[in-house]
Design a protein around this motif. Sequence first.
Motif, PDB file in Angstrom:
ATOM      1  N   PHE A  51      54.847  39.849   2.666  1.00 41.21           N
ATOM      2  CA  PHE A  51      54.439  38.758   1.779  1.00 41.21           C
ATOM      3  C   PHE A  51      53.047  38.256   2.135  1.00 41.21           C
ATOM      4  N   SER A  52      52.718  38.260   3.410  1.00 41.93           N
ATOM      5  CA  SER A  52      51.378  37.814   3.815  1.00 41.93           C
ATOM      6  C   SER A  52      50.310  38.758   3.258  1.00 41.93           C
ATOM      7  N   THR A  53      50.626  40.051   3.213  1.00 44.41           N
ATOM      8  CA  THR A  53      49.684  41.019   2.641  1.00 44.41           C
ATOM      9  C   THR A  53      49.550  40.810   1.137  1.00 44.41           C
ATOM     10  N   LEU A  54      50.666  40.515   0.471  1.00 44.48           N
ATOM     11  CA  LEU A  54      50.619  40.235  -0.967  1.00 44.48           C
ATOM     12  C   LEU A  54      49.751  39.010  -1.250  1.00 44.48           C
ATOM     13  N   LEU A  55      49.902  37.979  -0.425  1.00 45.55           N
ATOM     14  CA  LEU A  55      49.086  36.776  -0.593  1.00 45.55           C
ATOM     15  C   LEU A  55      47.603  37.100  -0.429  1.00 45.55           C
ATOM     16  N   ALA A  56      47.292  37.924   0.576  1.00 40.35           N
ATOM     17  CA  ALA A  56      45.895  38.294   0.820  1.00 40.35           C
ATOM     18  C   ALA A  56      45.333  39.109  -0.341  1.00 40.35           C
ATOM     19  N   LEU A  57      46.138  40.027  -0.873  1.00 47.56           N
ATOM     20  CA  LEU A  57      45.696  40.839  -2.009  1.00 47.56           C
ATOM     21  C   LEU A  57      45.482  39.979  -3.252  1.00 47.56           C
ATOM     22  N   ALA A  58      46.423  39.063  -3.500  1.00 51.66           N
ATOM     23  CA  ALA A  58      46.304  38.191  -4.668  1.00 51.66           C
ATOM     24  C   ALA A  58      45.054  37.320  -4.569  1.00 51.66           C
ATOM     25  N   GLU A  59      44.791  36.813  -3.380  1.00 50.65           N
ATOM     26  CA  GLU A  59      43.597  35.981  -3.183  1.00 50.65           C
ATOM     27  C   GLU A  59      42.330  36.804  -3.397  1.00 50.65           C
ATOM     28  N   ALA A  60      42.330  38.028  -2.894  1.00 52.41           N
ATOM     29  CA  ALA A  60      41.156  38.889  -3.057  1.00 52.41           C
ATOM     30  C   ALA A  60      40.936  39.266  -4.518  1.00 52.41           C
ATOM     31  N   LEU A  61      42.037  39.395  -5.269  1.00 50.83           N
ATOM     32  CA  LEU A  61      41.956  39.767  -6.683  1.00 50.83           C
ATOM     33  C   LEU A  61      41.822  38.551  -7.594  1.00 50.83           C
ATOM     34  N   LYS A  62      41.876  37.352  -6.988  1.00 48.29           N
ATOM     35  CA  LYS A  62      41.703  36.089  -7.720  1.00 48.29           C
ATOM     36  C   LYS A  62      42.785  35.882  -8.777  1.00 48.29           C
ATOM     37  N   VAL A  63      44.036  36.151  -8.393  1.00 47.85           N
ATOM     38  CA  VAL A  63      45.174  35.929  -9.286  1.00 47.85           C
ATOM     39  C   VAL A  63      46.298  35.269  -8.490  1.00 47.85           C
ATOM     40  N   PRO A  64      47.228  34.579  -9.162  1.00 42.96           N
ATOM     41  CA  PRO A  64      48.405  34.054  -8.463  1.00 42.96           C
ATOM     42  C   PRO A  64      49.232  35.223  -7.934  1.00 42.96           C
ATOM     43  N   VAL A  65      49.910  35.034  -6.835  1.00 40.34           N
ATOM     44  CA  VAL A  65      50.683  36.128  -6.256  1.00 40.34           C
ATOM     45  C   VAL A  65      51.765  36.613  -7.211  1.00 40.34           C
ATOM     46  N   ALA A  66      52.281  35.719  -8.068  1.00 37.15           N
ATOM     47  CA  ALA A  66      53.315  36.118  -9.027  1.00 37.15           C
ATOM     48  C   ALA A  66      52.806  37.181  -9.992  1.00 37.15           C
ATOM     49  N   ARG A  67      51.495  37.210 -10.215  1.00 43.30           N
ATOM     50  CA  ARG A  67      50.916  38.190 -11.138  1.00 43.30           C
ATOM     51  C   ARG A  67      51.170  39.616 -10.656  1.00 43.30           C
ATOM     52  N   LEU A  68      51.276  39.801  -9.356  1.00 40.86           N
ATOM     53  CA  LEU A  68      51.480  41.140  -8.818  1.00 40.86           C
ATOM     54  C   LEU A  68      52.857  41.695  -9.161  1.00 40.86           C
ATOM     55  N   PHE A  69      53.774  40.814  -9.570  1.00 40.95           N
ATOM     56  CA  PHE A  69      55.135  41.254  -9.886  1.00 40.95           C
ATOM     57  C   PHE A  69      55.373  41.384 -11.385  1.00 40.95           C
ATOM     58  N   VAL A  70      54.314  41.220 -12.195  1.00 46.35           N
ATOM     59  CA  VAL A  70      54.504  41.186 -13.641  1.00 46.35           C
ATOM     60  C   VAL A  70      55.107  42.483 -14.168  1.00 46.35           C
ATOM     61  N   GLY A  71      54.778  43.611 -13.549  1.00 47.36           N
ATOM     62  CA  GLY A  71      55.313  44.888 -14.011  1.00 47.36           C
ATOM     63  C   GLY A  71      56.780  45.073 -13.701  1.00 47.36           C
ATOM     64  N   HIS A  72      57.328  44.209 -12.824  1.00 46.51           N
ATOM     65  CA  HIS A  72      58.739  44.323 -12.447  1.00 46.51           C
ATOM     66  C   HIS A  72      59.595  43.308 -13.181  1.00 46.51           C
ATOM     67  N   ASP A  73      58.970  42.519 -14.054  1.00 48.35           N
ATOM     68  CA  ASP A  73      59.710  41.516 -14.815  1.00 48.35           C
ATOM     69  C   ASP A  73      60.707  42.217 -15.718  1.00 48.35           C
ATOM     70  N   GLU A  74      61.989  41.912 -15.570  1.00 46.39           N
ATOM     71  CA  GLU A  74      63.025  42.610 -16.320  1.00 46.39           C
ATOM     72  C   GLU A  74      63.329  41.973 -17.666  1.00 46.39           C
ATOM     73  N   ARG A  75      62.617  40.896 -18.019  1.00 46.49           N
ATOM     74  CA  ARG A  75      62.840  40.306 -19.333  1.00 46.49           C
ATOM     75  C   ARG A  75      62.361  41.277 -20.404  1.00 46.49           C
ATOM     76  N   ALA A  76      63.090  41.366 -21.481  1.00 49.34           N
ATOM     77  CA  ALA A  76      62.718  42.267 -22.575  1.00 49.34           C
ATOM     78  C   ALA A  76      62.461  41.440 -23.824  1.00 49.34           C
ATOM     79  N   ASP A  77      61.240  41.488 -24.312  1.00 47.58           N
ATOM     80  CA  ASP A  77      60.890  40.787 -25.536  1.00 47.58           C
ATOM     81  C   ASP A  77      60.860  41.818 -26.651  1.00 47.58           C
ATOM     82  N   TYR A  78      61.547  41.533 -27.738  1.00 47.23           N
ATOM     83  CA  TYR A  78      61.578  42.504 -28.822  1.00 47.23           C
ATOM     84  C   TYR A  78      61.524  41.788 -30.162  1.00 47.23           C
ATOM     85  N   SER A  79      61.232  42.561 -31.185  1.00 46.80           N
ATOM     86  CA  SER A  79      61.157  42.012 -32.534  1.00 46.80           C
ATOM     87  C   SER A  79      61.737  43.039 -33.496  1.00 46.80           C
ATOM     88  N   LEU A  80      62.768  42.656 -34.219  1.00 48.96           N
ATOM     89  CA  LEU A  80      63.379  43.527 -35.222  1.00 48.96           C
ATOM     90  C   LEU A  80      63.109  42.937 -36.598  1.00 48.96           C
TER      91      LEU A  80
END
Length: 212
Positions: A72-101
Amino acid sequence: MMIRPASETGERGELAQAKADGRASMLAAAVGKEVRSLRRMLNMPATALAAVAGISNGMLSKIESGTATPSFSTLLALAEALKVPVARLFVGHDERADYSLVRSGKGITIRRRGSKAGITYQLIGHVLSGERYVEPYLVTIDETATDSPGFQHTGIEFMYVLRGSMLYRYAGSLFEIYEGDSLVFDAKAVHGHERILQGPVTYLSVVFNLRA
């Protein structure tokens, strides 16, 4: 009380561990992909990101390839270096599914600013997922329509002609587009139909963009 055989209990434990390992691998892959994507968006060399985050080049390579799970400390360092909130690094793992029919013929007819008579835009869906959104339109241009004034907007646009043909303008180029043809382009440049060759023309237009 039923006592399960040790072999069965062991198999279940191994299965649970395998599932946990699988989820961890998926998470590592998603985080690595997002780190690499953000780094490239910033045009930052891997060596520069590793230096700012205080990790080795080899470790960053493993993180981006999904073969290492960072602390987690490495994730924090990466997020700070990339200038994004650490939660942004997990966006690809978000299991919510948005759909439109949208059922046939039930799209929302809209009028785009600057469009002229004879052109119909039907919004046939809308998906928001993480930082991205997708808007598909069914566009119909009849024979009475005058040439398009030209549009400019953010995002990438994909077009697929379902029927008819037209002369289409993109930046300084003109294309004859026929049924079955497709076109993908950066929508920041001026684009729009120049003239109908055989009408009416109907095409699918899908705009891919990032949420502001």
